[in-house]
Design a protein around this motif. Structure first.
Motif, PDB file in Angstrom:
ATOM      1  N   PHE A   1      50.507  19.934  79.794  1.00  0.00           N
ATOM      2  CA  PHE A   1      50.738  20.950  78.760  1.00  0.00           C
ATOM      3  C   PHE A   1      49.696  22.068  78.870  1.00  0.00           C
ATOM      4  N   ARG A   2      48.452  21.714  79.227  1.00  0.00           N
ATOM      5  CA  ARG A   2      47.431  22.748  79.403  1.00  0.00           C
ATOM      6  C   ARG A   2      47.795  23.670  80.569  1.00  0.00           C
ATOM      7  N   ILE A   3      48.282  23.106  81.654  1.00  0.00           N
ATOM      8  CA  ILE A   3      48.710  23.926  82.798  1.00  0.00           C
ATOM      9  C   ILE A   3      49.886  24.811  82.391  1.00  0.00           C
ATOM     10  N   ALA A   4      50.846  24.232  81.650  1.00  0.00           N
ATOM     11  CA  ALA A   4      51.982  25.029  81.186  1.00  0.00           C
ATOM     12  C   ALA A   4      51.526  26.166  80.276  1.00  0.00           C
ATOM     13  N   ALA A   5      50.542  25.880  79.407  1.00  0.00           N
ATOM     14  CA  ALA A   5      50.026  26.928  78.515  1.00  0.00           C
ATOM     15  C   ALA A   5      49.375  28.044  79.315  1.00  0.00           C
ATOM     16  N   GLU A   6      48.572  27.682  80.327  1.00  0.00           N
ATOM     17  CA  GLU A   6      47.908  28.706  81.140  1.00  0.00           C
ATOM     18  C   GLU A   6      48.935  29.537  81.914  1.00  0.00           C
ATOM     19  N   LEU A   7      49.952  28.892  82.454  1.00  0.00           N
ATOM     20  CA  LEU A   7      50.967  29.626  83.218  1.00  0.00           C
ATOM     21  C   LEU A   7      51.804  30.514  82.305  1.00  0.00           C
ATOM     22  N   SER A   8      52.180  30.010  81.133  1.00  0.00           N
ATOM     23  CA  SER A   8      52.952  30.822  80.204  1.00  0.00           C
ATOM     24  C   SER A   8      52.125  32.006  79.705  1.00  0.00           C
ATOM     25  N   HIS A   9      50.841  31.748  79.455  1.00  0.00           N
ATOM     26  CA  HIS A   9      49.941  32.844  79.069  1.00  0.00           C
ATOM     27  C   HIS A   9      49.851  33.887  80.178  1.00  0.00           C
ATOM     28  N   LEU A  10      49.693  33.422  81.418  1.00  0.00           N
ATOM     29  CA  LEU A  10      49.589  34.354  82.535  1.00  0.00           C
ATOM     30  C   LEU A  10      50.899  35.108  82.741  1.00  0.00           C
ATOM     31  N   ALA A  11      52.040  34.417  82.594  1.00  0.00           N
ATOM     32  CA  ALA A  11      53.328  35.100  82.706  1.00  0.00           C
ATOM     33  C   ALA A  11      53.456  36.175  81.627  1.00  0.00           C
TER      34      ALA A  11
END
Length: 493
Positions: free
Chosen positions: A226-236
């Motif tokens: 979930f942390r990786i998904a949060a970072e990727l969604s934030h970056l997107a």
């Protein structure tokens, strides 16, 4: 202005408590309410000392006064002070379908991230997502975001280790580390090349991670994913914002905050809120930006490192500057500088490493520049901005990994020169920024270049170096739309 009359009125103890602690007089609170009402378009509001006294005595004001009071006290105390905290009845919620008022639950978060990333990848037409989503602001944005603090992370998205062993699907430590390293690589590409070059790759990686999260994992692995998904969604979201697609950028940010909630990572959530605040400042909504910054500060107050806290103070200063609040801006600048001296490096997560001394210079300089435009004391604040902006420009001049930041600071330096009446120096900065912009893909840089070039033409169109700017921009940005037609006519004339 109408009020809701109630029988057997009793003093509003909660409102009285916040009022006494604020240090405001009744007249000052009335002036604050009237000012905020004008800023938000509620020109019918006209409050005075006697009206404030009646509120404290138990009279219940009608909209938009409760929301304005909530905004003012939240700003005053640096935390979220809801309408209910003030002893006032709850207000109607934001309209449904806005794209931000979403369930705070792990499975729904995964489904929505998957839907958004899949649509983005399949349709992949500029403006499609922005056309299908609605930009949210004001209470419709802020009220759902406040639930970040109150809503517990959803346990239903995770399975027990025993169930995991029975069903399989384990991710190894090297695989998790590779996913994290890939996210860091994408972040560096964005800083070096702009949001337009690798955005689709980030969205694709985000979609893959959401699919991994559909499989059973131990709680520790699930939180890490979930942390990786949060970072990727934030970056997107950040890269989409850099392309100028604001509604879809906001949706990615909101989903990133939801994923950070599931990861139980409040500092990362504060980082997401900080970029939502940047977007609101960019769109001319400093009050919303300030609310988001305060929410980030309050939510991460016991967990964020010094570098993150310094960044949040710097963004608070920028929001105050755009609202023309000189003393509050200067106070927030001082806090950002003081806290930054405590910043280390090894303990900071990768997503905040970008906030260097140069970034701090840039934020402070832009705050002073914005004060020059909003406070009525232009020359004084422009003179404060100039040396700090020069330090920011020098800091990034030879850093090939931060060319977008370098270009944005050059454009900022040009605006300072224009405020000082120096068209020649402004043209020099804009010309150099155009050369840098031609090597990256950032619509945010390109649009600011065009806007400031038009401003230079309006103010100093007789100078040869200024008249040459449209041609230099056209040569450096062949795929970008050119200057507006009025600017073309002025240049041709």
């Amino acid at each position: 202005m109408g009020v809701l009359l109630v029988g057997d009125k009793r003093p509003n103890v909660q409102l009285n408590s916040w009022f006494v602690r604020s240090g405001w007089s009744k007249g000052e609170l009335a002036r604050q309410v009237n000012r905020r009402a004008r800023q938000t378009g509620a020109h019918h509001v006209s409050t005075d000392t006697s009206r404030v006294r009646r509120w404290l005595d138990g009279e219940q004001p009608r909209e938009p006064i409760p929301r304005i009071l909530s905004d003012l006290f939240s700003e005053r105390f640096g935390c979220v002070v809801s309408v209910e905290d003030l002893g006032l009845p709850p207000q109607p919620g934001p309209p449904q379908g806005s794209g931000v008022d979403l369930p705070w639950a792990g499975p729904q978060t995964l489904r929505l991230i998957g839907e958004l990333s899949r649509s983005d990848l399949m349709l992949n037409r500029r403006g499609y997502l922005s056309g299908s989503l609605v930009m949210s602001a004001g209470p419709a944005l802020l009220e759902p975001m406040q639930r970040w603090l109150a809503t517990p992370a959803c346990a239903s998205a995770r399975v027990s280790s025993q169930e995991h062993r029975a069903r399989g699907g384990r991710l190894s430590e090297p695989e998790l580390e590779l996913l994290e390293a890939t996210t860091q690589m994408f972040r560096r590409w964005d800083a070096q090349c702009g949001g337009g070059l690798r955005r689709k790759a980030v969205v694709g990686q985000l979609h893959e991670v959401t699919e991994l999260l559909q499989e059973p994992h131990p709680p520790r692995v699930s939180r890490r994913l979930f942390r990786i998904a949060a970072e990727l969604s934030h970056l997107a979201g950040w890269m989409t914002y850099d392309m100028g697609l604001h509604p879809s950028a906001q949706r990615y940010f909101v989903l990133a905050l939801h994923a950070a909630k599931e990861a139980r990572d409040r500092p990362l959530g504060a980082m997401v809120l900080s970029d939502m605040a940047r977007q609101m400042t960019h769109l001319g909504r400093p009050e919303d930006a300030l609310e988001l910054v305060h929410l980030a500060q309050y939510g991460s107050r016991d967990t964020a490192g010094a570098r993150t806290r310094s960044m949040l103070y710097a963004l608070e200063a920028r929001a105050h500057a755009n609202a023309g609040e000189v003393n509050r801006c200067r106070r927030a600048v001082g806090m950002a500088e003081d806290v930054f001296t405590e910043a280390g490096s090894s303990e900071d997560p990768d997503w905040i490493q970008f906030f260097t001394e140069g970034e701090l210079y840039g934020e402070i300089a832009h705050s002073y520049r914005d004060l020059a435009r909003t406070s009525g004391r232009g020359p004084a604040h422009a003179s404060l901005a100039e040396p700090v902006m020069q330090r920011a420009v020098r800091y990034f001049r030879d850093d090939v990994t931060q060319q977008r930041t370098y270009a944005l600071n050059l454009v900022g330096m040009a605006t300072v020169h224009l405020l000082q009446g120096d068209g020649s120096q402004a043209a020099s900065c804009l010309g150099e920024a155009a050369g840098t912009a031609g090597r990256i893909r950032s619509e945010r840089v390109n649009s600011r270049l065009r806007q400031v070039t038009e401003e230079a033409l309006r103010r100093h169109g007789t100078l040869p170096e200024v008249r040459e700017l449209p041609e230099r921009l056209a040569g450096a940005l062949p795929e970008a739309p050119g200057l507006s037609e009025p600017a073309r006519r002025r240049h041709a004339g």
